[in-house]
Scaffold this motif. Sequence first.
Motif, PDB file in Angstrom:
ATOM      1  N   SER A  10      19.704  35.618  -0.669  1.00 44.82           N
ATOM      2  CA  SER A  10      18.351  35.713  -0.898  1.00 44.82           C
ATOM      3  C   SER A  10      17.430  36.359  -1.154  1.00 44.82           C
ATOM      4  CB  SER A  10      17.345  34.048  -0.899  1.00 44.82           C
ATOM      5  OG  SER A  10      18.416  33.542  -1.520  1.00 44.82           O
ATOM      6  N   GLY A  11      17.560  37.381  -0.358  1.00 46.98           N
ATOM      7  CA  GLY A  11      16.415  38.703   0.490  1.00 46.98           C
ATOM      8  C   GLY A  11      15.609  38.429   1.091  1.00 46.98           C
ATOM      9  N   ASP A  12      15.605  36.796   1.329  1.00 46.03           N
ATOM     10  CA  ASP A  12      14.044  36.995   2.467  1.00 46.03           C
ATOM     11  C   ASP A  12      14.535  36.944   3.519  1.00 46.03           C
ATOM     12  OD1 ASP A  12      12.446  36.017   0.275  1.00 46.03           O
ATOM     13  OD2 ASP A  12      14.175  34.071   0.371  1.00 46.03           O
ATOM     14  N   TYR A  13      14.160  38.505   4.567  1.00 48.31           N
ATOM     15  CA  TYR A  13      15.330  38.823   5.627  1.00 48.31           C
ATOM     16  C   TYR A  13      14.100  37.957   6.580  1.00 48.31           C
ATOM     17  CZ  TYR A  13      17.562  41.592   2.172  1.00 48.31           C
ATOM     18  OH  TYR A  13      17.879  42.062   0.732  1.00 48.31           O
ATOM     19  N   ASP A  14      13.266  38.027   6.355  1.00 54.67           N
ATOM     20  CA  ASP A  14      12.375  37.305   7.313  1.00 54.67           C
ATOM     21  C   ASP A  14      12.413  35.953   7.701  1.00 54.67           C
ATOM     22  OD1 ASP A  14      10.952  39.938   7.373  1.00 54.67           O
ATOM     23  OD2 ASP A  14       8.720  39.635   6.053  1.00 54.67           O
ATOM     24  N   LEU A  69      21.306  41.432  25.070  1.00 52.38           N
ATOM     25  CA  LEU A  69      20.133  40.860  25.346  1.00 52.38           C
ATOM     26  C   LEU A  69      19.219  41.480  24.356  1.00 52.38           C
ATOM     27  CD1 LEU A  69      18.354  39.962  27.543  1.00 52.38           C
ATOM     28  CD2 LEU A  69      18.367  41.408  28.846  1.00 52.38           C
ATOM     29  N   GLU A  70      19.745  43.207  24.110  1.00 50.52           N
ATOM     30  CA  GLU A  70      18.113  43.753  23.369  1.00 50.52           C
ATOM     31  C   GLU A  70      18.812  43.095  21.914  1.00 50.52           C
ATOM     32  OE1 GLU A  70      20.534  45.228  24.746  1.00 50.52           O
ATOM     33  OE2 GLU A  70      19.405  46.777  25.961  1.00 50.52           O
ATOM     34  N   GLY A  71      19.413  42.359  21.534  1.00 53.45           N
ATOM     35  CA  GLY A  71      18.885  41.488  19.764  1.00 53.45           C
ATOM     36  C   GLY A  71      18.794  40.276  20.250  1.00 53.45           C
ATOM     37  N   LEU A  72      19.240  39.805  21.779  1.00 47.77           N
ATOM     38  CA  LEU A  72      18.494  37.919  21.964  1.00 47.77           C
ATOM     39  C   LEU A  72      16.399  39.000  22.059  1.00 47.77           C
ATOM     40  CD1 LEU A  72      20.540  37.815  23.899  1.00 47.77           C
ATOM     41  CD2 LEU A  72      20.543  36.187  21.842  1.00 47.77           C
ATOM     42  N   TYR A  73      16.708  39.464  22.162  1.00 49.27           N
ATOM     43  CA  TYR A  73      14.415  39.679  22.187  1.00 49.27           C
ATOM     44  C   TYR A  73      14.248  39.832  20.990  1.00 49.27           C
ATOM     45  CZ  TYR A  73      14.341  39.426  27.590  1.00 49.27           C
ATOM     46  OH  TYR A  73      13.659  39.242  28.926  1.00 49.27           O
ATOM     47  N   LEU A  74      15.257  40.457  20.615  1.00 52.73           N
ATOM     48  CA  LEU A  74      14.925  41.124  18.850  1.00 52.73           C
ATOM     49  C   LEU A  74      14.934  39.410  18.433  1.00 52.73           C
ATOM     50  CD1 LEU A  74      14.034  42.913  16.388  1.00 52.73           C
ATOM     51  CD2 LEU A  74      16.376  42.653  16.009  1.00 52.73           C
ATOM     52  N   LEU A  75      15.209  38.591  18.263  1.00 55.83           N
ATOM     53  CA  LEU A  75      15.234  37.266  17.608  1.00 55.83           C
ATOM     54  C   LEU A  75      14.152  36.615  17.859  1.00 55.83           C
ATOM     55  CD1 LEU A  75      17.085  35.961  15.523  1.00 55.83           C
ATOM     56  CD2 LEU A  75      18.607  34.465  17.485  1.00 55.83           C
ATOM     57  N   GLU A  76      14.462  36.276  19.555  1.00 57.50           N
ATOM     58  CA  GLU A  76      12.655  36.353  19.820  1.00 57.50           C
ATOM     59  C   GLU A  76      11.591  36.371  19.231  1.00 57.50           C
ATOM     60  OE1 GLU A  76      11.243  35.782  24.338  1.00 57.50           O
ATOM     61  OE2 GLU A  76      13.152  34.725  24.507  1.00 57.50           O
ATOM     62  N   GLU A  77      11.841  38.282  19.046  1.00 59.71           N
ATOM     63  CA  GLU A  77      10.326  37.919  18.700  1.00 59.71           C
ATOM     64  C   GLU A  77      10.419  38.128  17.441  1.00 59.71           C
ATOM     65  OE1 GLU A  77       9.779  42.596  16.720  1.00 59.71           O
ATOM     66  OE2 GLU A  77       9.803  43.164  19.087  1.00 59.71           O
ATOM     67  N   TYR A  79      11.677  35.021  16.061  1.00 57.28           N
ATOM     68  CA  TYR A  79       9.824  33.855  15.761  1.00 57.28           C
ATOM     69  C   TYR A  79       8.760  33.747  15.774  1.00 57.28           C
ATOM     70  CZ  TYR A  79       8.473  29.313  17.387  1.00 57.28           C
ATOM     71  OH  TYR A  79       7.852  28.011  17.464  1.00 57.28           O
ATOM     72  N   ILE A  80       8.226  34.726  16.609  1.00 58.24           N
ATOM     73  CA  ILE A  80       6.710  35.204  17.144  1.00 58.24           C
ATOM     74  C   ILE A  80       5.818  36.071  15.591  1.00 58.24           C
ATOM     75  CG2 ILE A  80       4.429  36.071  18.059  1.00 58.24           C
ATOM     76  CD1 ILE A  80       6.479  35.323  20.912  1.00 58.24           C
ATOM     77  N   SER A  81       6.381  37.076  15.710  1.00 61.92           N
ATOM     78  CA  SER A  81       6.035  38.098  14.366  1.00 61.92           C
ATOM     79  C   SER A  81       6.327  37.745  12.723  1.00 61.92           C
ATOM     80  CB  SER A  81       6.517  39.125  14.350  1.00 61.92           C
ATOM     81  OG  SER A  81       8.066  39.210  14.006  1.00 61.92           O
ATOM     82  N   PRO A  86       2.269  40.576  10.657  1.00 62.42           N
ATOM     83  CA  PRO A  86       2.772  41.042   9.780  1.00 62.42           C
ATOM     84  C   PRO A  86       3.693  41.534   9.183  1.00 62.42           C
ATOM     85  CG  PRO A  86       1.084  42.115   9.515  1.00 62.42           C
ATOM     86  CD  PRO A  86       0.824  41.370  10.791  1.00 62.42           C
ATOM     87  N   ARG A  87       5.178  41.183   9.561  1.00 56.69           N
ATOM     88  CA  ARG A  87       6.222  41.994  10.379  1.00 56.69           C
ATOM     89  C   ARG A  87       7.112  42.196   8.843  1.00 56.69           C
ATOM     90  NH1 ARG A  87       8.793  44.399  14.784  1.00 56.69           N
ATOM     91  NH2 ARG A  87      10.564  45.664  13.582  1.00 56.69           N
ATOM     92  N   GLU A  88       7.501  42.759   8.861  1.00 52.25           N
ATOM     93  CA  GLU A  88       8.786  42.689   7.189  1.00 52.25           C
ATOM     94  C   GLU A  88      10.011  43.315   8.294  1.00 52.25           C
ATOM     95  OE1 GLU A  88       8.279  44.165   3.689  1.00 52.25           O
ATOM     96  OE2 GLU A  88       6.344  43.567   3.491  1.00 52.25           O
ATOM     97  N   TYR A  89      11.054  42.547   7.818  1.00 47.87           N
ATOM     98  CA  TYR A  89      13.039  42.503   8.596  1.00 47.87           C
ATOM     99  C   TYR A  89      13.666  43.114   7.682  1.00 47.87           C
ATOM    100  CZ  TYR A  89      11.458  41.026  12.856  1.00 47.87           C
ATOM    101  OH  TYR A  89      10.593  41.261  13.959  1.00 47.87           O
ATOM    102  N   ASP A  90      14.378  44.788   7.592  1.00 49.43           N
ATOM    103  CA  ASP A  90      15.212  44.415   6.167  1.00 49.43           C
ATOM    104  C   ASP A  90      16.771  43.781   6.222  1.00 49.43           C
ATOM    105  OD1 ASP A  90      16.978  45.849   8.094  1.00 49.43           O
ATOM    106  OD2 ASP A  90      15.963  48.138   7.403  1.00 49.43           O
ATOM    107  N   ARG A  91      17.127  43.910   5.208  1.00 45.20           N
ATOM    108  CA  ARG A  91      18.453  43.535   5.283  1.00 45.20           C
ATOM    109  C   ARG A  91      19.437  43.886   6.538  1.00 45.20           C
ATOM    110  NH1 ARG A  91      22.070  40.390   1.722  1.00 45.20           N
ATOM    111  NH2 ARG A  91      24.238  41.353   2.165  1.00 45.20           N
ATOM    112  N   ASP A  92      19.518  44.636   6.837  1.00 41.87           N
ATOM    113  CA  ASP A  92      20.726  45.542   7.570  1.00 41.87           C
ATOM    114  C   ASP A  92      20.039  44.822   9.257  1.00 41.87           C
ATOM    115  OD1 ASP A  92      22.881  47.197   8.967  1.00 41.87           O
ATOM    116  OD2 ASP A  92      20.897  47.850   9.859  1.00 41.87           O
ATOM    117  N   ILE A  93      18.955  45.216   9.803  1.00 38.31           N
ATOM    118  CA  ILE A  93      18.987  43.560  11.173  1.00 38.31           C
ATOM    119  C   ILE A  93      19.505  42.553  10.688  1.00 38.31           C
ATOM    120  CG2 ILE A  93      16.608  43.327  12.010  1.00 38.31           C
ATOM    121  CD1 ILE A  93      17.165  45.909  12.705  1.00 38.31           C
ATOM    122  N   ALA A  94      18.851  41.830   9.573  1.00 33.90           N
ATOM    123  CA  ALA A  94      18.843  40.616   9.199  1.00 33.90           C
ATOM    124  C   ALA A  94      20.560  39.889   9.100  1.00 33.90           C
ATOM    125  CB  ALA A  94      18.006  39.953   7.737  1.00 33.90           C
ATOM    126  N   LEU A  95      21.618  40.952   9.063  1.00 34.38           N
ATOM    127  CA  LEU A  95      22.731  41.297   8.751  1.00 34.38           C
ATOM    128  C   LEU A  95      23.064  41.209  10.054  1.00 34.38           C
ATOM    129  CD1 LEU A  95      24.921  40.804   7.404  1.00 34.38           C
ATOM    130  CD2 LEU A  95      25.171  42.369   6.789  1.00 34.38           C
TER     131      LEU A  95
END
Length: 115
Positions: A10-14, A69-77, A79-81, A86-95
């Motif tokens: 749906s394009g809701d990457y966050d 580990l880096e990807g898991l820390y990004l995933l952990e971040e 949750y908070i952000s 006001p943090r936005e993630y793009d399709r590439d990161i979400a995928l």
Amino acid sequence: MRNAKIDLESGDYDLALFHAEQFAQLYSKYLLYRRIGDFPKTHSLVKLLRDLSRVYNNCGLGEFLDKNLEGLYLLEEAYISTRYLPREYDRDIALRILTLCGRLMEVFNCLESRS
């Protein structure tokens, strides 16, 4: 994970990252509870996965942690952000993160089958 995949399409990457993190966090707590009857009252995915690795000590979870580990820390971040900043993630990161969670689901399924 189903909701995270729907969010991605749906394009809701966050929201996709938020739901992916919730999957990983809650499944980790479930597996800890199943094995030891309790779980840490934390939102730190990395801590939960390290605890799982100590409790189960199989299915390659330790190696998965080391490799991702880096990807898991990004995933952990995420949750908070996604909740508070006001943090936005793009399709590439979400995928990439959903792919990581797919591999984590395989590890979780292995752990669950061995408990």
